[in-house]
Design an enzyme around this catalytic site. Structure first.
Site, short mmCIF file in Angstrom:
data_model
loop_
_atom_site.label_atom_id
_atom_site.label_comp_id
_atom_site.label_asym_id
_atom_site.label_seq_id
_atom_site.Cartn_x
_atom_site.Cartn_y
_atom_site.Cartn_z
N GLU A 128 10.08 2.37 -1.30
CA GLU A 128 11.27 1.83 -0.64
C GLU A 128 11.26 0.30 -0.67
O GLU A 128 12.30 -0.34 -0.74
CB GLU A 128 11.36 2.36 0.80
CG GLU A 128 11.74 3.84 0.83
CD GLU A 128 11.50 4.50 2.18
OE1 GLU A 128 10.39 4.34 2.73
OE2 GLU A 128 12.40 5.18 2.69
N GLU A 148 6.59 12.12 1.15
CA GLU A 148 6.73 12.41 2.59
C GLU A 148 6.95 13.89 2.89
O GLU A 148 6.49 14.38 3.91
CB GLU A 148 7.91 11.61 3.16
CG GLU A 148 7.65 10.11 3.35
CD GLU A 148 8.06 9.30 2.13
OE1 GLU A 148 8.15 9.87 1.02
OE2 GLU A 148 8.28 8.08 2.30
N1 COA Z 1 -1.85 5.63 4.89
C1 COA Z 1 -3.14 5.38 5.26
N2 COA Z 1 -4.18 5.43 4.41
C2 COA Z 1 -3.91 5.76 3.13
C3 COA Z 1 -2.61 6.02 2.69
C4 COA Z 1 -1.56 5.95 3.63
N3 COA Z 1 -0.28 6.14 3.27
N4 COA Z 1 -2.64 6.34 1.38
C5 COA Z 1 -3.94 6.25 1.00
N5 COA Z 1 -4.71 5.91 2.07
C6 COA Z 1 -6.16 5.75 2.10
C7 COA Z 1 -6.86 7.09 2.07
O1 COA Z 1 -6.97 7.63 3.36
C8 COA Z 1 -8.19 6.72 1.47
O2 COA Z 1 -9.03 6.16 2.47
P1 COA Z 1 -10.58 6.64 2.57
O3 COA Z 1 -11.15 6.30 1.20
O4 COA Z 1 -11.10 5.76 3.66
O5 COA Z 1 -10.55 8.09 2.85
C9 COA Z 1 -7.85 5.59 0.50
O6 COA Z 1 -6.57 5.10 0.90
C10 COA Z 1 -7.76 6.07 -0.94
O7 COA Z 1 -6.87 7.16 -0.99
P2 COA Z 1 -7.24 8.53 -1.74
O8 COA Z 1 -6.36 9.59 -1.17
O9 COA Z 1 -8.70 8.77 -1.70
O10 COA Z 1 -6.83 8.12 -3.22
P3 COA Z 1 -6.26 9.08 -4.37
O11 COA Z 1 -6.18 8.24 -5.58
O12 COA Z 1 -7.01 10.33 -4.45
O13 COA Z 1 -4.79 9.44 -3.88
C11 COA Z 1 -2.58 8.94 -3.05
C12 COA Z 1 -3.83 8.41 -3.76
C13 COA Z 1 -1.66 7.76 -2.86
C14 COA Z 1 -1.93 10.01 -3.92
C15 COA Z 1 -2.99 9.58 -1.70
O14 COA Z 1 -3.83 8.68 -1.02
C16 COA Z 1 -1.83 9.90 -0.82
O15 COA Z 1 -1.18 10.92 -1.00
N6 COA Z 1 -1.55 9.01 0.17
C17 COA Z 1 -0.49 9.24 1.11
C18 COA Z 1 0.82 8.85 0.48
C19 COA Z 1 1.99 9.16 1.41
O16 COA Z 1 2.15 10.26 1.90
N7 COA Z 1 2.84 8.13 1.64
C20 COA Z 1 3.98 8.28 2.48
C21 COA Z 1 3.60 8.13 3.89
S1 COA Z 1 4.94 8.58 4.96
#
Ligand code: COA
Length: 276
Positions: A128, A148
């Site tokens: 966004e 989301e």
């Molecule tokens: N909020 C808080 N922390 C987040 C985050 C978020 N939106 N997205 C990633 N992180 C953190 C993870 O908790 C992780 O922390 P840790 O290593 O201390 O556990 C770190 O960032 C790395 O993320 P990870 O999930 O291990 O990396 P990945 O490459 O396997 O996956 C994503 C990356 C972006 C696909 C996955 O982290 C994800 O789905 N994040 C949420 C995205 C989301 O839903 N955004 C909309 C929010 S409303």
């Protein structure tokens, strides 16, 4: 160099001092966004609003990647709601989203060109954020998306609205319903990404090239172009054209107009000063 102190962003000017780079600096959370992060991005930009030397802003994820390359993985899912707000009171969520919307709108309306330099994930609120920037330069390894729905929510920082207007209702619905990740290449084809490149040196070079061009540009023309293209097009073509004509008149008050024409007539390089 920044006068203000920030926790979630880093601010620097390029060597020539004609553009500023605001880096979201939360690499351990893939640059996840809280209301504070959004406020800091905007406040960092605001410092340059009346600074005629800085004529373009670049928003990006920090270069100090600790986990994975990311522009931003969206709203910080681990962050508590604002002070005094409770998650079980629906209207508190509305107020919380309203606060965030405010920063997205302020970024969108910032009076100078804003480039989103995207390398890696641009998800949720991060996606966004790219929607309120003017130009998106993305690396081929970048992905955009609205995950989301998997968390039982949906993009509530303008995503349902701005994305549908940008790429069309069908594609936006697919992104929101299925949480599908869309490659930067596809987003270029759909008209969201402006420029696509390799990560690393090519990315840095392209960001610098585009930001320098705008940073050396005529501020008033750029401001009027931004308003006419982004907001004039939301009205009828007749009203948009009236808006454009008035803007053309306003632009004539800038010393950069004379400079541009004189430079052409005298066959010399143009040197805009950002005269407002
Ligand atoms: N909020 C808080 N922390 C987040 C985050 C978020 N939106 N997205 C990633 N992180 C953190 C993870 O908790 C992780 O922390 P840790 O290593 O201390 O556990 C770190 O960032 C790395 O993320 P990870 O999930 O291990 O990396 P990945 O490459 O396997 O996956 C994503 C990356 C972006 C696909 C996955 O982290 C994800 O789905 N994040 C949420 C995205 C989301 O839903 N955004 C909309 C929010 S409303």
């Amino acid at each position: 160099m920044s006068e203000k102190k920030f926790e979630h962003v880093e601010v620097e000017k390029n060597e020539e001092g004609n553009y500023a780079v605001i880096s979201i600096n939360r690499p351990d959370k893939l640059n996840a966004l809280t209301t504070q992060t959004l406020r800091e991005i905007y406040e960092a930009m605001e410092q340059f609003e009346l600074d005629s030397s800085v004529r373009c802003i670049v928003v990006r994820g920090t270069k100090n990647v600790t986990k994975k390359a990311a522009f931003s993985a969206g709203a910080d899912l681990a962050s508590p709601m604002g002070k005094g707000m409770k998650p079980n009171i629906p209207v508190h969520w509305t107020i919380s989203m309203q606060q965030k919307h405010r920063y997205y709108s302020l970024i969108e309306q910032f009076p100078k060109p804003v480039i989103a330099a995207v390398d890696g994930y641009a998800f949720g609120g991060g996606c966004e954020l790219t929607l309120v920037c003017d130009i998106i330069i993305a690396t081929k390894r970048s992905f955009f998306g609205f995950p989301e729905i998997a968390r039982g929510i949906f993009p509530g920082n303008g995503g349902t609205q701005r994305m549908a207007r940008r790429i069309g209702v069908n594609r936006a619905l697919n992104m929101c319903y299925f949480g599908e990740r869309v490659s930067a290449e596809k987003m270029l084809e759909w008209g969201h990404v402006s420029y696509l490149c390799d990560d690393g040196e090519e990315f840095e070079k392209l960001v610098h090239e585009k930001a320098s061009w705008l940073g050396n540009g005529p501020t008033t023309s750029l401001l009027i172009i931004k308003k006419a293209v982004k907001f004039g097009t939301q009205a009828s073509i007749e009203i948009g054209n009236q808006f454009e004509m008035l803007g053309f008149g306003v632009n004539s008050g800038s010393s950069d107009v004379n400079e541009g024409i004189q430079a052409f007539l005298k066959r010399r390089e143009t040197k805009f000063t950002g005269g407002m």
